[in-house]
Structures are given as C-alpha cells and as structure tokens.
Design a protein around this motif. Structure first.
Motif, PDB file in Angstrom:
ATOM      1  N   ASN A 167       6.277   8.405   9.522  1.00  0.00           N
ATOM      2  CA  ASN A 167       4.994   7.870   9.081  1.00  0.00           C
ATOM      3  C   ASN A 167       5.218   6.606   8.257  1.00  0.00           C
ATOM      4  O   ASN A 167       5.426   6.670   7.052  1.00  0.00           O
ATOM      5  N   THR A 168       5.217   5.471   8.920  1.00  0.00           N
ATOM      6  CA  THR A 168       5.403   4.201   8.234  1.00  0.00           C
ATOM      7  C   THR A 168       4.694   3.092   8.993  1.00  0.00           C
ATOM      8  O   THR A 168       4.609   3.127  10.218  1.00  0.00           O
ATOM      9  N   ASP A 169       4.191   2.138   8.254  1.00  0.00           N
ATOM     10  CA  ASP A 169       3.584   0.966   8.874  1.00  0.00           C
ATOM     11  C   ASP A 169       4.621  -0.116   9.118  1.00  0.00           C
ATOM     12  O   ASP A 169       4.315  -1.148   9.708  1.00  0.00           O
ATOM     13  N   ASN A 170       5.842   0.115   8.659  1.00  0.00           N
ATOM     14  CA  ASN A 170       6.891  -0.897   8.750  1.00  0.00           C
ATOM     15  C   ASN A 170       7.613  -0.902  10.088  1.00  0.00           C
ATOM     16  O   ASN A 170       8.329  -1.851  10.400  1.00  0.00           O
ATOM     17  N   VAL A 171       7.473   0.174  10.868  1.00  0.00           N
ATOM     18  CA  VAL A 171       8.124   0.270  12.175  1.00  0.00           C
ATOM     19  C   VAL A 171       7.063   0.632  13.205  1.00  0.00           C
ATOM     20  O   VAL A 171       6.350   1.628  13.044  1.00  0.00           O
ATOM     21  N   LYS A 172       6.961  -0.180  14.250  1.00  0.00           N
ATOM     22  CA  LYS A 172       5.965   0.078  15.299  1.00  0.00           C
ATOM     23  C   LYS A 172       6.623  -0.055  16.665  1.00  0.00           C
ATOM     24  O   LYS A 172       7.219  -1.086  16.974  1.00  0.00           O
ATOM     25  N   ILE A 173       6.499   0.986  17.468  1.00  0.00           N
ATOM     26  CA  ILE A 173       6.968   0.925  18.849  1.00  0.00           C
ATOM     27  C   ILE A 173       5.896   0.181  19.631  1.00  0.00           C
ATOM     28  O   ILE A 173       4.761   0.645  19.735  1.00  0.00           O
ATOM     29  N   ILE A 174       6.251  -0.992  20.151  1.00  0.00           N
ATOM     30  CA  ILE A 174       5.255  -1.788  20.866  1.00  0.00           C
ATOM     31  C   ILE A 174       5.371  -1.663  22.380  1.00  0.00           C
ATOM     32  O   ILE A 174       4.419  -1.970  23.099  1.00  0.00           O
ATOM     33  N   ALA A 175       6.544  -1.214  22.875  1.00  0.00           N
ATOM     34  CA  ALA A 175       6.715  -1.128  24.334  1.00  0.00           C
ATOM     35  C   ALA A 175       7.851  -0.177  24.686  1.00  0.00           C
ATOM     36  O   ALA A 175       8.800  -0.016  23.917  1.00  0.00           O
ATOM     37  N   VAL A 176       7.707   0.441  25.859  1.00  0.00           N
ATOM     38  CA  VAL A 176       8.765   1.277  26.420  1.00  0.00           C
ATOM     39  C   VAL A 176       8.954   0.887  27.881  1.00  0.00           C
ATOM     40  O   VAL A 176       8.036   0.353  28.512  1.00  0.00           O
ATOM     41  N   ALA A 177      10.142   1.164  28.390  1.00  0.00           N
ATOM     42  CA  ALA A 177      10.431   0.911  29.803  1.00  0.00           C
ATOM     43  C   ALA A 177      11.124   2.134  30.387  1.00  0.00           C
ATOM     44  O   ALA A 177      12.069   2.660  29.796  1.00  0.00           O
TER      45      ALA A 177
END
Length: 118
Positions: A26-36
């Motif tokens: 739970n953090t706003d500092n790390v965001k997964i923006i895409a997966v492949a």
C-alpha cells in the motif's frame, strides 16, 4: 517523494506472485503501469486488467510503446532472447531512464516485501 512506474514482463509463476506482492504493498510511491504476457487467458493478466494496468502481449511492444514512462522493468519472462531484445530497444531509443531488473534481483525484492517478521 517521487513515484516509481513499474512494468512487469512475464506473468507466469514468478511474475504472477510478483504482481500480487506489488499490488499488496500500500504505497503511492510505486505504481505498476504495464504488464506483458503472451498468454492472455492467465488469471494474473485478468488481475492486472482489473487493477487498471495496461496489458501488452509482448514485452518488446510494451517497452517500445511506453519508452521511458517505465522507471523499472522487471524482466521475468525466462527468455534470453526477449531479455537481449529489451536491452537492444533501450540502446536504440537512447532510453537512459528505464532500468531492466532480471529475475534474480526481482526474486530478492519479492522476498523482502513478502517477508513476515517472526
């Protein structure tokens, strides 16, 4: 604090566990923006989509499309050819921002974020 945008290449056994671990932090500092992941029918792909994460069938397309929007790319495909081609894309596009993290380092990070104190 600066936000780190993450991409995950490969959502098989290791990649899906890594996705779950990162989504549980739970953090706003790390965001997964895409997966492949080429296997679109995997539960981990469905989970990524449900969480508003961009989906690509091919990691090379993901990196080419998003360029330096990805700060950290966890390369979990287990495919040496894909890994080499990802580095080639960085080289050809002069992307000096994105860092490709190989599976052993990703496993270390995953172990640290999922470790429970005794």
């Amino acid at each position: 604090m600066r936000r780190i945008n993450v991409g995950i290449a490969g959502l098989g056994k290791v990649g899906s566990q890594f996705l779950d671990a990162l989504l549980s932090v739970n953090t706003d500092n790390v965001k997964i923006i895409a997966v492949a992941e080429p296997r679109e029918d995997l539960e981990s792909v469905k989970k990524a989509k449900e969480n508003g994460i961009a989906y690509y069938r091919d990691a090379r397309d993901m990196l080419s499309s998003l360029e330096d929007a990805i700060d950290v790319l966890f390369e979990l495909t287990g495919d040496a050819v894909v890994r080499t081609e990802l580095y080639d894309i960085l080289s050809k596009t002069a992307n000096r921002k994105t860092v490709i993290v190989p599976e052993p380092v990703a496993f270390l990070i995953w172990s640290l974020i999922t470790h429970k104190s005794s």
